[in-house]
Design a protein around this motif. Structure first.
Motif, short mmCIF file in Angstrom:
data_model
loop_
_atom_site.label_atom_id
_atom_site.label_comp_id
_atom_site.label_asym_id
_atom_site.label_seq_id
_atom_site.Cartn_x
_atom_site.Cartn_y
_atom_site.Cartn_z
N THR A 168 10.01 13.09 -3.51
CA THR A 168 9.00 12.04 -3.49
C THR A 168 9.45 10.99 -4.48
O THR A 168 9.73 11.29 -5.64
N TYR A 225 12.25 1.68 5.93
CA TYR A 225 11.22 1.97 6.91
C TYR A 225 11.11 3.47 7.19
O TYR A 225 12.07 4.23 7.01
N ASP A 226 9.94 3.87 7.64
CA ASP A 226 9.72 5.24 8.07
C ASP A 226 10.75 5.61 9.13
O ASP A 226 10.99 4.84 10.06
N ILE A 248 5.50 1.23 -3.11
CA ILE A 248 5.84 2.17 -2.05
C ILE A 248 6.14 3.55 -2.64
O ILE A 248 7.00 3.70 -3.49
N VAL A 252 13.82 9.17 5.82
CA VAL A 252 12.71 8.64 5.03
C VAL A 252 11.40 8.85 5.77
O VAL A 252 11.31 8.61 6.98
N ARG A 253 10.38 9.32 5.03
CA ARG A 253 9.00 9.35 5.53
C ARG A 253 8.20 8.41 4.64
O ARG A 253 8.17 8.57 3.42
N SER A 254 7.60 7.39 5.27
CA SER A 254 6.94 6.36 4.49
C SER A 254 5.88 5.63 5.32
O SER A 254 5.97 5.60 6.55
N ARG A 255 4.91 5.02 4.64
CA ARG A 255 3.94 4.14 5.31
C ARG A 255 4.58 2.78 5.59
O ARG A 255 4.03 1.96 6.32
N ALA A 259 7.35 7.12 -1.14
CA ALA A 259 7.92 7.65 0.10
C ALA A 259 8.51 9.02 -0.16
O ALA A 259 8.71 9.43 -1.31
N GLU A 260 8.81 9.71 0.92
CA GLU A 260 9.50 10.98 0.83
C GLU A 260 10.87 10.85 1.46
O GLU A 260 11.03 10.17 2.48
#
Length: 149
Positions: A104, A111-112, A22, A7-10, A24-25
């Motif tokens: 996406t 979490y990231d 949210i 996961v890639r996320s803020r 996220a990728e």
């Protein structure tokens, strides 16, 4: 078990965002890119992920849902929180787009850097009608007005 994606996320342990907001990728391993063939035809996906930042922390057997003391204490299997004997997360997300091996999505509260274990399409077979929930949950989520005394 091995991770199939990350996961890639803020969204991090220190940055909290409403789950509904949210975006996220999910970066699927390149050697598994072919597993995504046709996925863009689905509007929603089920994501199973490993809450790796919780591994090794003590797990209570009971909890107040959403860490709200005004809600009754229940067993952790009766709550949606992250504290669990096996920290496996599940989210139904909206698929916004696919770019090769990157999905996406919206509403992924992982979490990231979180490892993803599986991705499944969400279809009407998964939709539930006649859902039953405890009264305290209905009141806590504003779906029912509390009784007046």
């Amino acid at each position: 078990m091995q991770s199939i994606a990350t996961v890639r996320s803020r969204f991090t342990n220190s940055v909290r965002i409403s789950r509904r907001d949210i975006v996220a990728e999910i970066v699927v391993r390149e050697d598994l890119a072919a597993t995504l063939t046709g996925i863009e035809e689905w509007s929603h996906l089920i994501i199973l992920f490993w809450m790796d930042q919780l591994v090794g922390k003590p797990v209570p057997l009971t909890t107040h849902p959403r860490h709200r003391a005004d809600l009754p204490e229940v067993g952790v299997f009766c709550a949606r929180g992250p504290e669990r004997p096996n920290p496996i997360g599940l989210a139904v997300v909206e698929l916004l787009k696919r770019d090769n091996n990157v999905l996406t999505v919206k509403a992924l509260d992982a979490y990231d850097g979180t490892p993803v274990l599986d991705i499944k399409p969400y279809d009407d077979f998964d939709a539930v009608t006649g859902l039953r929930m405890p009264q305290w949950w209905m009141i806590a989520t504003g779906r029912l007005t509390p009784p007046t005394t």
